[in-house]
Every structure is written in structure tokens, then in C-alpha cells.
Write a protein that holds these residues in place. Structure first.
Motif, PDB file in Angstrom:
ATOM      1  N   ASP A  32      -8.016  41.009 -32.991  1.00  0.00           N
ATOM      2  CA  ASP A  32      -8.694  42.132 -33.613  1.00  0.00           C
ATOM      3  C   ASP A  32     -10.167  41.798 -33.826  1.00  0.00           C
ATOM      4  N   SER A  33     -10.449  40.508 -34.077  1.00  0.00           N
ATOM      5  CA  SER A  33     -11.824  40.059 -34.283  1.00  0.00           C
ATOM      6  C   SER A  33     -11.984  38.640 -33.742  1.00  0.00           C
ATOM      7  N   MET A  34     -13.003  38.419 -32.927  1.00  0.00           N
ATOM      8  CA  MET A  34     -13.255  37.091 -32.392  1.00  0.00           C
ATOM      9  C   MET A  34     -13.661  36.117 -33.507  1.00  0.00           C
ATOM     10  N   GLU A  35     -13.980  36.638 -34.676  1.00  0.00           N
ATOM     11  CA  GLU A  35     -14.267  35.765 -35.822  1.00  0.00           C
ATOM     12  C   GLU A  35     -13.019  34.982 -36.236  1.00  0.00           C
ATOM     13  N   ASP A  36     -11.851  35.454 -35.836  1.00  0.00           N
ATOM     14  CA  ASP A  36     -10.595  34.767 -36.148  1.00  0.00           C
ATOM     15  C   ASP A  36     -10.200  33.744 -35.087  1.00  0.00           C
ATOM     16  N   PHE A  37     -11.037  33.558 -34.062  1.00  0.00           N
ATOM     17  CA  PHE A  37     -10.671  32.696 -32.939  1.00  0.00           C
ATOM     18  C   PHE A  37     -10.292  31.285 -33.378  1.00  0.00           C
ATOM     19  N   GLN A  38     -11.116  30.637 -34.162  1.00  0.00           N
ATOM     20  CA  GLN A  38     -10.843  29.245 -34.561  1.00  0.00           C
ATOM     21  C   GLN A  38      -9.569  29.131 -35.389  1.00  0.00           C
ATOM     22  N   LYS A  39      -9.350  30.066 -36.290  1.00  0.00           N
ATOM     23  CA  LYS A  39      -8.142  30.043 -37.126  1.00  0.00           C
ATOM     24  C   LYS A  39      -6.892  30.244 -36.278  1.00  0.00           C
ATOM     25  N   MET A  40      -6.953  31.225 -35.368  1.00  0.00           N
ATOM     26  CA  MET A  40      -5.818  31.447 -34.472  1.00  0.00           C
ATOM     27  C   MET A  40      -5.605  30.230 -33.595  1.00  0.00           C
ATOM     28  N   ASN A  41      -6.688  29.687 -33.066  1.00  0.00           N
ATOM     29  CA  ASN A  41      -6.621  28.561 -32.147  1.00  0.00           C
ATOM     30  C   ASN A  41      -5.970  27.335 -32.800  1.00  0.00           C
ATOM     31  N   GLN A  42      -6.213  27.128 -34.076  1.00  0.00           N
ATOM     32  CA  GLN A  42      -5.621  25.992 -34.785  1.00  0.00           C
ATOM     33  C   GLN A  42      -4.091  26.112 -34.795  1.00  0.00           C
ATOM     34  N   ILE A  43      -3.580  27.290 -35.127  1.00  0.00           N
ATOM     35  CA  ILE A  43      -2.122  27.499 -35.161  1.00  0.00           C
ATOM     36  C   ILE A  43      -1.559  27.448 -33.746  1.00  0.00           C
ATOM     37  N   TYR A  44      -2.199  28.130 -32.813  1.00  0.00           N
ATOM     38  CA  TYR A  44      -1.770  28.131 -31.411  1.00  0.00           C
ATOM     39  C   TYR A  44      -1.671  26.691 -30.897  1.00  0.00           C
ATOM     40  N   GLY A  45      -2.656  25.866 -31.228  1.00  0.00           N
ATOM     41  CA  GLY A  45      -2.685  24.470 -30.788  1.00  0.00           C
ATOM     42  C   GLY A  45      -1.564  23.631 -31.358  1.00  0.00           C
ATOM     43  N   GLU A  46      -1.031  24.018 -32.506  1.00  0.00           N
ATOM     44  CA  GLU A  46       0.117  23.298 -33.076  1.00  0.00           C
ATOM     45  C   GLU A  46       1.365  23.530 -32.221  1.00  0.00           C
ATOM     46  N   TYR A  47       1.456  24.671 -31.580  1.00  0.00           N
ATOM     47  CA  TYR A  47       2.598  24.987 -30.718  1.00  0.00           C
ATOM     48  C   TYR A  47       2.388  24.470 -29.296  1.00  0.00           C
ATOM     49  N   PHE A  48       1.173  24.580 -28.805  1.00  0.00           N
ATOM     50  CA  PHE A  48       0.842  24.083 -27.467  1.00  0.00           C
ATOM     51  C   PHE A  48      -0.062  22.863 -27.631  1.00  0.00           C
ATOM     52  N   SER A  49       0.527  21.752 -28.072  1.00  0.00           N
ATOM     53  CA  SER A  49      -0.274  20.553 -28.302  1.00  0.00           C
ATOM     54  C   SER A  49      -0.367  19.682 -27.053  1.00  0.00           C
ATOM     55  N   SER A  50       0.775  19.268 -26.497  1.00  0.00           N
ATOM     56  CA  SER A  50       0.727  18.427 -25.290  1.00  0.00           C
ATOM     57  C   SER A  50       0.764  19.274 -24.027  1.00  0.00           C
ATOM     58  N   HIS A  51       1.471  20.379 -24.062  1.00  0.00           N
ATOM     59  CA  HIS A  51       1.547  21.300 -22.917  1.00  0.00           C
ATOM     60  C   HIS A  51       0.548  22.429 -23.155  1.00  0.00           C
ATOM     61  N   LYS A  52      -0.413  22.533 -22.280  1.00  0.00           N
ATOM     62  CA  LYS A  52      -1.453  23.547 -22.448  1.00  0.00           C
ATOM     63  C   LYS A  52      -1.473  24.486 -21.235  1.00  0.00           C
ATOM     64  N   PRO A  53      -0.851  25.672 -21.367  1.00  0.00           N
ATOM     65  CA  PRO A  53      -0.864  26.624 -20.253  1.00  0.00           C
ATOM     66  C   PRO A  53      -2.255  27.231 -20.064  1.00  0.00           C
ATOM     67  N   ALA A  54      -2.464  27.852 -18.922  1.00  0.00           N
ATOM     68  CA  ALA A  54      -3.688  28.620 -18.710  1.00  0.00           C
ATOM     69  C   ALA A  54      -3.729  29.729 -19.764  1.00  0.00           C
ATOM     70  N   ARG A  55      -4.939  30.177 -20.106  1.00  0.00           N
ATOM     71  CA  ARG A  55      -5.030  31.141 -21.203  1.00  0.00           C
ATOM     72  C   ARG A  55      -6.286  31.988 -21.088  1.00  0.00           C
TER      73      ARG A  55
END
Length: 125
Positions: free
Chosen positions: A79-102
Motif C-alpha cells: 500500500d505504501s513503499m514506506e513500509d518496504f523495510q518493515k515488510m522486508n524484515q518479516i519476509y526475510g525471516e521466512y526466506f532466510s536461506s532460500h531467496k526466490p526471485a522477487r
């Protein structure tokens, strides 16, 4: 083409399938941060909503006997790119060693006034 319907993940909020299997690929429709039982948005922050989206993705993948390691591509709608870092932190907890294209894009609005929506492409084993 095989349509996937799961009671463990939120149902579609429109005329589309939760996921479709075709030619060895699993295409998950954009997943919202909905409680699978109530259909209501979970969380008020992008962190809470991202966590719910990821749990919904895991549940739907499990129904087709896949896991996050089978994901080859995600597309994130914010909804807002201002949330990118916050979303990215949680997303990274799920995709830590396996990183799909995005891909990640800001959009004017997300259904049900959600802050985040994620669609997934996975490969069948």
C-alpha cells in the motif's frame, strides 16, 4: 490445469482460484492477511499483516505438499513503499536461506484495505 482449493488458507475474495497447478508449476493468487476462518484482516501493522500473509502462503503450499523452499518467484504489492523495510524484515525471516526471485511494487489500493499482498509461483517436486 488443476484448481487448488484449501480450507487452511483464506478463500478467494473474488471470482478466482486460491491457486492453480499447470505444467509443473503452482501459481498462488495474491494472498491477503486474512484469518482463514473468519475472512477478516489480521493485524494493523505491515509487520503483522506480512506475517499473516506468509502463514497463509505456507498453509496453501502445504496442501499441495510443497514448502517455502519450492517457491521460485514472489510478487509483493504494498500500500505504501514506506513500509518496504518493515515488510522486508518479516519476509526475510521466512526466506532466510532460500531467496526466490522477487518483485515489489507500490499500488494505489489492495483489496479489503490491506497493507500488503503477496503472490507466489512454486515448482512441483
Amino acid at each position: 490445469m488443476e484448481i487448488v482449493k484449501s480450507s487452511k488458507a483464506p478463500g478467494a475474495v473474488g471470482p478466482y482460484s486460491q491457486a492453480v497447478i499447470s505444467h509443473g508449476q503452482v501459481f498462488l493468487s495474491g494472498m491477503l492477511p486474512l484469518n482463514p476462518e473468519t475472512g477478516q484482516i489480521v493485524g494493523e501493522t505491515v509487520e503483522e499483516q506480512t506475517k499473516q500473509v506468509m502463514e497463509n502462503i505456507i498453509a496453501l503450499l502445504e496442501d499441495v505438499k510443497l514448502q517455502l523452499e519450492d517457491v521460485v518467484k514472489t510478487t509483493i504489492f504494498l500500500d505504501s513503499m514506506e513500509d518496504f523495510q518493515k515488510m522486508n524484515q518479516i519476509y526475510g525471516e521466512y526466506f532466510s536461506s532460500h531467496k526466490p526471485a522477487r518483485s515489489c511494487v507500490e499500488v494505489a489500493a489492495i483489496p479489503k484495505a490491506a497493507l500488503v499482498e503477496i503472490e507466489v509461483l512454486a515448482h512441483l517436486k
